[in-house]
Design an enzyme around this catalytic site. Structure first.
Site, PDB file in Angstrom:
ATOM      1  N   CYS A  58       6.716 -13.517 -13.737  1.00 22.52           N
ATOM      2  CA  CYS A  58       5.733 -13.789 -12.781  1.00 22.52           C
ATOM      3  C   CYS A  58       4.430 -13.301 -12.858  1.00 22.52           C
ATOM      4  CB  CYS A  58       6.339 -12.963 -11.567  1.00 22.52           C
ATOM      5  SG  CYS A  58       5.351 -13.235  -9.928  1.00 22.52           S
ATOM      6  N   CYS A  74       9.087 -17.634  -5.092  1.00 20.85           N
ATOM      7  CA  CYS A  74       7.995 -16.893  -5.179  1.00 20.85           C
ATOM      8  C   CYS A  74       6.888 -18.036  -5.485  1.00 20.85           C
ATOM      9  CB  CYS A  74       7.900 -15.772  -6.621  1.00 20.85           C
ATOM     10  SG  CYS A  74       6.190 -15.395  -6.989  1.00 20.85           S
ATOM     11  N   LYS A 106     -19.191   4.312  28.188  1.00 25.57           N
ATOM     12  CA  LYS A 106     -19.110   5.421  26.904  1.00 25.57           C
ATOM     13  C   LYS A 106     -19.756   4.489  25.853  1.00 25.57           C
ATOM     14  CE  LYS A 106     -16.046   8.623  24.628  1.00 25.57           C
ATOM     15  NZ  LYS A 106     -16.171   8.012  23.364  1.00 25.57           N
TER      16      LYS A 106
HETATM   17 ZN    ZN Z   1       7.246 -14.415  -8.814  1.00 21.42          ZN
END
Ligand code: ZN
Length: 688
Positions: free
Chosen positions: A439, A415, A126
């Protein structure tokens, strides 16, 4: 357009949002309104850009992504429509040998065949192309049409004139009317060469050979098609004045004798075991085939059987597509990067040694979250299996070196952008940065939120201005907004600023020196602390420092403080935890203290004044012109009323602005008093 690699995550997220909206808009214009605004190549460029962004930022793929929708390649097209005389069917799918055996058993049952009665099947690979129907009348090609929705396709007669596999004329003896059905496709090597050429010429790149084939065939200007290396093979037929054979195999061989290409792997078998063995053989050859295939198609060979079996819904009972599992490849996971999204979510992205999967080079793969990494037990240096099915975003499906002794990957607790603590809430898999205010990944978004209407509502400080001032280093934190007055000359020196606009901006900032404490709290963007929660908190604490103290005590384990918080109407443990996390972060408290050197929110008191609406339930509906819905609700609360979102028998008063609909109707039915915004303003003024 910016190169994908130069984009920030926020830019990419914004662009993906715009693309999702734009593509949905153009789909609607084309399909529902039949009034496309943009050309086919322009549409395809949007789709392609979306795919590039999603490949570079796999964790930003949206729920409403165009890549998740079926049929998005049915792009806006100026080609005219063709109604198929005989509908172009789709095929039922099987994904394993058992399903194939069940299908064969169903066929035998339907035909009432005994165990010993033979039934033969054809099998062919196919190909992953674009279905096409070629109509020949008296041996001459009169019309070529794409599949479209099966009933109505697009006229590509002029385009297929440039595909040498497709004869313009059938030999003597062909039926008076005969429609050949098959696939237009592009070989792997031709696809790679086309993309290389496109790249060199600055043209658009195609995601895969099927998209390239579709984009090349469905061109208003057939000379574009002429430059594209398209191929064709036949696998069936539609309307026919006469069918040249009594079995599928005989007809296919006849087509071949007419000079029409058919699958080189086409074969006929008489048992389930044989066809499954053929499937395995094709699957093994698949990586080396010069074209892309996605399965093997089986058909009942005898045409009288096909006729008896007929159709169910859109698919024939006498055919089945046995699909291949998704394509997989092995490579090395070189590193795991953590990307921080606009909302502070930490997403792990696997960086791979480049590997070709299903014809596409894959270098990044999203690992989704901490739990997924733990589930796979992946660490940088592991050998991993990457999978791609069709156009789907690549996935990491297996870790081949899980057993090898090596340190496990440690998901960061801070972070990577700002070094704030990163935490997952109870019951949640996502880890989020708590340094919302400092941030870099989140900061401009937070600033925009801080000045937004529901928060401090500072006029003249729009998104573009924030981006610009932020880039200049003038807006590190919310407190800096209140220091803009010291930059009056510098702002004036920027393009587009005049004395008056600068003064207006500074005046609206100054007007917020004594902000409403609940709005200020809401503006900080603490998770779970929305406008209503902020008001509930401030109604209880009145002063921000008291709130902070309670939140800190609760986090330190003081059960009384925690209980005092959760006993406030509307405050749950998620809010208490989020507040505790926020104030636990030194960065946040620094920003907080800095901000409070600039602004002095008055003691928050909701004076529930005696008013005509005291103790009553008020609902606002329609468009309010002089205030926001939030402000109206706050006014109602100050007047001792309860603001509700829906009209019920308990509703005492409905304030309806222009455009009020079902709520107004319901209020009339229930005999509830209705007033307009001006009437409401009178009540507020009267309670003054
Ligand atoms: Zn951050």
């Amino acid at each position: 357009m910016n190169s994908v690699t130069n984009l920030t995550e926020a830019d990419a997220a914004n662009e993906l949002m715009r693309l999702a909206k734009a593509i949905a808009h153009h789909d609607r214009l084309y399909h529902a309104e039949d009034a496309p605004e943009i050309s086919d190549p322009e549409y395809d460029a949007l789709v392609r850009r979306n795919a590039e962004l999603e490949a570079a930022f796999p964790h930003l793929v949206r729920e409403d992504s165009p890549s998740r929708k079926v049929g998005h390649t049915a792009s806006s097209s100026p080609l005219s429509k063709v109604t198929h005389e005989v509908r172009m069917m789709s095929l039922d799918n099987a994904f394993n040998a058992e399903e194939v055996e069940e299908w064969i058993a169903r066929v035998r049952r339907f035909l009432s065949l005994s165990e010993s009665d033979p039934v033969a099947f054809t099998a062919e690979d196919k190909i992953d192309g674009l279905s096409c129907s070629l109509r020949y009348e008296n041996g001459t090609l009169v019309r070529a049409a794409t599949r479209g929705d099966g009933q109505v396709g697009e006229d590509v007669t002029a385009n297929v004139a440039h595909i040498s596999d497709i004869p313009q004329q059938l030999p003597e003896g062909a039926p008076e009317v005969f429609e050949i059905r098959g696939e237009v496709y592009m070989g792997r090597a031709d696809f790679a060469a086309l993309n290389a050429r496109q790249e060199e010429e600055g043209g658009k790149l195609f995601a895969n050979p099927r998209n390239a084939a579709a984009g090349s065939l469905r061109q208003k200007d057939a000379s574009v098609t002429a430059q594209r290396p398209l191929k064709f093979w036949a696998h069936g037929w539609g309307a026919a004045s006469e069918v040249p054979g009594e079995t599928q195999e005989q007809v296919v061989r006849t087509l071949e004798s007419w000079g029409v290409p058919v699958s080189p792997l086409f074969a006929r078998f008489e048992s389930a075991a044989e066809i499954v063995a053929h499937y395995d053989k094709i699957a093994a050859q698949r990586p080396d085939l010069p074209y892309e295939i996605d399965g093997v198609v089986y058909k009942v060979d005898r045409l009288d059987f096909q006729l008896r079996l007929g159709f169910v819904a859109k698919a024939p009972r006498w055919a089945l597509a046995h699909k291949f599992p998704a394509e997989r490849a092995e490579t090395t996971l070189e590193s795991i990067d953590i990307q921080v999204g606009r909302t502070g979510k930490l997403t792990p992205v696997g960086r791979l040694a480049p590997v070709l999967v299903g014809g596409v080079t894959v270098t990044n793969v999203t690992l989704h979250n901490r739990d997924e990494i733990a589930r796979l037990g992946v660490r940088p240096g592991d050998r991993v299996v990457v999978q791609r099915a069709g156009d789907v975003i690549p996935q990491l499906v297996d870790n081949l070196t899980r057993e090898v002794e090596r340190e496990p990957f440690v998901f960061p607790e801070r972070c990577p952008e700002c070094d704030s603590e990163a935490v997952a809430e109870e019951g949640e898999v996502d880890v989020r940065c708590t340094g919302g205010l400092i941030c870099p990944a989140q900061r401009t978004e937070r600033l925009k939120h801080f000045v937004s209407r529901g928060a401090l509502d500072i006029d003249g400080l729009g998104e573009k201005t924030i981006d610009q001032f932020f880039a200049l280093g003038w807006l590190e934190s919310p407190a800096d907004i209140f220091r803009l007055k010291d930059r009056r000359e510098a702002i004036l020196a920027l393009d587009g600023w005049k004395e008056r606009s600068v003064d207006n901006l500074l005046a609206s900032v100054e007007a917020r020196r004594e902000p409403d404490a609940a709005r200020l709290l809401f503006g900080l963007g603490i998770r779970h602390v929305g406008a209503v929660t902020a008001r509930d908190l401030m109604k209880h604490f009145h002063e921000l420092p008291a709130l902070r103290e309670a939140a800190e005590q609760a986090r330190a384990g003081d059960e009384d403080a925690a209980a005092a918080l959760t006993s406030i109407d509307g405050i749950g443990s998620a809010v208490v935890e989020a507040l505790g996390d926020f104030f636990h972060e030194d960065h946040n408290t620094a920003v907080w203290e800095d901000l409070l050197t600039q602004v002095s929110p008055p003691r928050y008191v909701v004076e529930t004044k005696e008013s005509p609406v005291s103790g009553k339930t008020v609902v606002f509906t329609g468009k309010l012109e002089t205030m926001s819905r939030d402000e109206a609700k706050a006014q109602a609360e100050r007047l001792g009323a309860k603001a509700s979102g829906s009209v019920s028998a308990k509703t005492d008063l409905l304030v309806a602005g222009p455009g009020a609909g079902s709520k107004l109707k319901k209020a009339a039915e229930l005999g509830i008093e209705v007033i307009d915004e001006a009437g409401w303003a009178e009540i507020v003024k009267g309670a003054g």
